[in-house]
Design a protein around this motif. Structure first.
Motif, PDB file in Angstrom:
ATOM      1  N   ILE A  90      -7.684 -80.107  76.903  1.00  0.00           N
ATOM      2  CA  ILE A  90      -9.010 -79.499  76.850  1.00  0.00           C
ATOM      3  C   ILE A  90      -9.638 -79.934  75.524  1.00  0.00           C
ATOM      4  O   ILE A  90      -9.105 -79.625  74.454  1.00  0.00           O
ATOM      5  CB  ILE A  90      -8.937 -77.968  76.958  1.00  0.00           C
ATOM      6  N   PRO A  91     -10.751 -80.683  75.578  1.00  0.00           N
ATOM      7  CA  PRO A  91     -11.331 -81.219  74.340  1.00  0.00           C
ATOM      8  C   PRO A  91     -11.966 -80.134  73.474  1.00  0.00           C
ATOM      9  O   PRO A  91     -12.184 -79.009  73.922  1.00  0.00           O
ATOM     10  CB  PRO A  91     -12.397 -82.195  74.852  1.00  0.00           C
ATOM     11  N   ASP A  92     -12.231 -80.508  72.230  1.00  0.00           N
ATOM     12  CA  ASP A  92     -12.913 -79.606  71.306  1.00  0.00           C
ATOM     13  C   ASP A  92     -14.392 -79.529  71.642  1.00  0.00           C
ATOM     14  O   ASP A  92     -14.988 -80.491  72.135  1.00  0.00           O
ATOM     15  CB  ASP A  92     -12.766 -80.088  69.860  1.00  0.00           C
ATOM     16  N   VAL A  93     -14.965 -78.374  71.362  1.00  0.00           N
ATOM     17  CA  VAL A  93     -16.412 -78.216  71.486  1.00  0.00           C
ATOM     18  C   VAL A  93     -17.054 -79.108  70.421  1.00  0.00           C
ATOM     19  O   VAL A  93     -16.648 -79.058  69.257  1.00  0.00           O
ATOM     20  CB  VAL A  93     -16.824 -76.743  71.281  1.00  0.00           C
ATOM     21  N   PRO A  94     -18.025 -79.955  70.789  1.00  0.00           N
ATOM     22  CA  PRO A  94     -18.652 -80.837  69.791  1.00  0.00           C
ATOM     23  C   PRO A  94     -19.216 -80.059  68.609  1.00  0.00           C
ATOM     24  O   PRO A  94     -19.839 -79.021  68.778  1.00  0.00           O
ATOM     25  CB  PRO A  94     -19.772 -81.515  70.579  1.00  0.00           C
ATOM     26  N   GLY A  95     -18.941 -80.562  67.418  1.00  0.00           N
ATOM     27  CA  GLY A  95     -19.429 -79.929  66.197  1.00  0.00           C
ATOM     28  C   GLY A  95     -18.498 -78.860  65.654  1.00  0.00           C
ATOM     29  O   GLY A  95     -18.783 -78.258  64.637  1.00  0.00           O
ATOM     30  N   THR A  96     -17.372 -78.596  66.367  1.00  0.00           N
ATOM     31  CA  THR A  96     -16.396 -77.609  65.895  1.00  0.00           C
ATOM     32  C   THR A  96     -15.006 -78.223  65.992  1.00  0.00           C
ATOM     33  O   THR A  96     -14.823 -79.294  66.534  1.00  0.00           O
ATOM     34  CB  THR A  96     -16.425 -76.322  66.745  1.00  0.00           C
ATOM     35  N   ASP A  97     -14.034 -77.498  65.478  1.00  0.00           N
ATOM     36  CA  ASP A  97     -12.638 -77.924  65.606  1.00  0.00           C
ATOM     37  C   ASP A  97     -11.904 -77.065  66.625  1.00  0.00           C
ATOM     38  O   ASP A  97     -10.681 -77.065  66.677  1.00  0.00           O
ATOM     39  CB  ASP A  97     -11.926 -77.830  64.243  1.00  0.00           C
ATOM     40  N   LYS A  98     -12.643 -76.306  67.424  1.00  0.00           N
ATOM     41  CA  LYS A  98     -12.029 -75.393  68.386  1.00  0.00           C
ATOM     42  C   LYS A  98     -12.183 -75.950  69.795  1.00  0.00           C
ATOM     43  O   LYS A  98     -13.259 -76.435  70.157  1.00  0.00           O
ATOM     44  CB  LYS A  98     -12.702 -74.023  68.304  1.00  0.00           C
ATOM     45  N   PRO A  99     -11.134 -75.868  70.605  1.00  0.00           N
ATOM     46  CA  PRO A  99     -11.264 -76.345  71.988  1.00  0.00           C
ATOM     47  C   PRO A  99     -12.109 -75.375  72.807  1.00  0.00           C
ATOM     48  O   PRO A  99     -12.330 -74.228  72.419  1.00  0.00           O
ATOM     49  CB  PRO A  99      -9.817 -76.376  72.487  1.00  0.00           C
ATOM     50  N   TYR A 100     -12.579 -75.863  73.953  1.00  0.00           N
ATOM     51  CA  TYR A 100     -13.319 -75.003  74.866  1.00  0.00           C
ATOM     52  C   TYR A 100     -12.424 -73.839  75.291  1.00  0.00           C
ATOM     53  O   TYR A 100     -11.205 -73.986  75.409  1.00  0.00           O
ATOM     54  CB  TYR A 100     -13.734 -75.778  76.123  1.00  0.00           C
ATOM     55  N   ASP A 101     -13.034 -72.699  75.530  1.00  0.00           N
ATOM     56  CA  ASP A 101     -12.321 -71.536  76.033  1.00  0.00           C
ATOM     57  C   ASP A 101     -11.719 -71.885  77.396  1.00  0.00           C
ATOM     58  O   ASP A 101     -12.426 -72.372  78.281  1.00  0.00           O
ATOM     59  CB  ASP A 101     -13.292 -70.358  76.149  1.00  0.00           C
ATOM     60  N   GLU A 102     -10.425 -71.648  77.561  1.00  0.00           N
ATOM     61  CA  GLU A 102      -9.741 -72.012  78.807  1.00  0.00           C
ATOM     62  C   GLU A 102     -10.271 -71.257  80.017  1.00  0.00           C
ATOM     63  O   GLU A 102     -10.057 -71.659  81.144  1.00  0.00           O
ATOM     64  CB  GLU A 102      -8.233 -71.774  78.671  1.00  0.00           C
ATOM     65  N   SER A 103     -10.949 -70.139  79.779  1.00  0.00           N
ATOM     66  CA  SER A 103     -11.460 -69.360  80.905  1.00  0.00           C
ATOM     67  C   SER A 103     -12.817 -69.872  81.406  1.00  0.00           C
ATOM     68  O   SER A 103     -13.314 -69.382  82.418  1.00  0.00           O
ATOM     69  CB  SER A 103     -11.584 -67.888  80.513  1.00  0.00           C
ATOM     70  N   LYS A 104     -13.407 -70.859  80.700  1.00  0.00           N
ATOM     71  CA  LYS A 104     -14.661 -71.451  81.186  1.00  0.00           C
ATOM     72  C   LYS A 104     -14.389 -72.054  82.555  1.00  0.00           C
ATOM     73  O   LYS A 104     -13.301 -72.537  82.840  1.00  0.00           O
ATOM     74  CB  LYS A 104     -15.162 -72.529  80.227  1.00  0.00           C
ATOM     75  N   LYS A 105     -15.406 -72.050  83.403  1.00  0.00           N
ATOM     76  CA  LYS A 105     -15.185 -72.454  84.790  1.00  0.00           C
ATOM     77  C   LYS A 105     -16.149 -73.535  85.249  1.00  0.00           C
ATOM     78  O   LYS A 105     -17.224 -73.706  84.690  1.00  0.00           O
ATOM     79  CB  LYS A 105     -15.326 -71.241  85.709  1.00  0.00           C
ATOM     80  N   VAL A 106     -15.712 -74.234  86.304  1.00  0.00           N
ATOM     81  CA  VAL A 106     -16.561 -75.170  87.020  1.00  0.00           C
ATOM     82  C   VAL A 106     -16.788 -74.559  88.385  1.00  0.00           C
ATOM     83  O   VAL A 106     -15.843 -74.277  89.130  1.00  0.00           O
ATOM     84  CB  VAL A 106     -15.900 -76.560  87.160  1.00  0.00           C
ATOM     85  N   LYS A 107     -18.055 -74.296  88.709  1.00  0.00           N
ATOM     86  CA  LYS A 107     -18.410 -73.653  89.978  1.00  0.00           C
ATOM     87  C   LYS A 107     -18.551 -74.716  91.060  1.00  0.00           C
ATOM     88  O   LYS A 107     -19.171 -75.756  90.857  1.00  0.00           O
ATOM     89  CB  LYS A 107     -19.716 -72.882  89.826  1.00  0.00           C
ATOM     90  N   VAL A 108     -17.987 -74.427  92.237  1.00  0.00           N
ATOM     91  CA  VAL A 108     -18.079 -75.319  93.389  1.00  0.00           C
ATOM     92  C   VAL A 108     -19.030 -74.676  94.395  1.00  0.00           C
ATOM     93  O   VAL A 108     -18.852 -73.518  94.777  1.00  0.00           O
ATOM     94  CB  VAL A 108     -16.697 -75.523  94.048  1.00  0.00           C
ATOM     95  N   THR A 109     -20.041 -75.428  94.809  1.00  0.00           N
ATOM     96  CA  THR A 109     -20.980 -74.957  95.826  1.00  0.00           C
ATOM     97  C   THR A 109     -20.877 -75.888  97.029  1.00  0.00           C
ATOM     98  O   THR A 109     -21.125 -77.087  96.900  1.00  0.00           O
ATOM     99  CB  THR A 109     -22.424 -74.959  95.286  1.00  0.00           C
ATOM    100  N   ILE A 110     -20.503 -75.326  98.168  1.00  0.00           N
ATOM    101  CA  ILE A 110     -20.417 -76.108  99.393  1.00  0.00           C
ATOM    102  C   ILE A 110     -21.796 -76.125 100.038  1.00  0.00           C
ATOM    103  O   ILE A 110     -22.392 -75.074 100.300  1.00  0.00           O
ATOM    104  CB  ILE A 110     -19.379 -75.512 100.372  1.00  0.00           C
ATOM    105  N   LEU A 111     -22.317 -77.312 100.295  1.00  0.00           N
ATOM    106  CA  LEU A 111     -23.648 -77.474 100.878  1.00  0.00           C
ATOM    107  C   LEU A 111     -23.568 -77.450 102.401  1.00  0.00           C
ATOM    108  O   LEU A 111     -22.495 -77.536 102.995  1.00  0.00           O
ATOM    109  CB  LEU A 111     -24.262 -78.788 100.393  1.00  0.00           C
ATOM    110  N   ASP A 112     -24.732 -77.326 103.039  1.00  0.00           N
ATOM    111  CA  ASP A 112     -24.806 -77.263 104.499  1.00  0.00           C
ATOM    112  C   ASP A 112     -24.246 -78.516 105.172  1.00  0.00           C
ATOM    113  O   ASP A 112     -23.681 -78.441 106.265  1.00  0.00           O
ATOM    114  CB  ASP A 112     -26.258 -77.056 104.953  1.00  0.00           C
TER     115      ASP A 112
END
Length: 122
Positions: A90-112
């Motif tokens: 998990i990469p660092d947030v740009p401009g910081t030395d901290k990685p992205y929060d592991e609980s951040k999510k990618v939402k999946v939307t199923i289209l018609d």
């Protein structure tokens, strides 16, 4: 010969105060132009790095979705993507030395039409 050397030494002159002030003024103008430009480059690079990371997360979620990895409520957390091997780290947030929060999510939307859209939720 010694007299001619003494004359040459006496004729040597340094820069006048006006010449030095002119050079300092020119350098100040160049600096006033360069500092904001460098600041904009840094800001733009952080924005582009954030966009690249979001695209990385979305592509990892796309691969996980196509591979049949189960997701809770049509979302993949960064931790799940990492644990399943779709993100090497998990990469660092740009401009910081901290990685992205592991609980951040990618939402999946199923289209018609049966295809899916992926969106990184910040």
């Amino acid at each position: 010969m010694l007299r001619s050397i003494k004359k040459l030494v006496k004729k040597e002159k340094g820069f006048t105060l006006v010449e030095l002030l002119a050079v300092i003024a020119i350098l100040a103008i160049i600096l006033a132009i360069a500092v904001p430009a460098v600041g904009n480059v840094i800001s733009d690079s952080e924005t582009k790095a954030e966009q690249a990371n979001a695209e990385l997360f979305e592509n990892a979620a796309r691969l996980a979705h196509v591979s049949g990895v189960e997701s809770a409520s049509d979302e993949y957390s960064l931790k799940t993507l990492h644990d399943e091997g779709y993100l090497e780290e998990i990469p660092d947030v740009p401009g910081t030395d901290k990685p992205y929060d592991e609980s951040k999510k990618v939402k999946v939307t199923i289209l018609d039409n049966g295809s899916a859209e992926f969106e990184f939720i910040q």
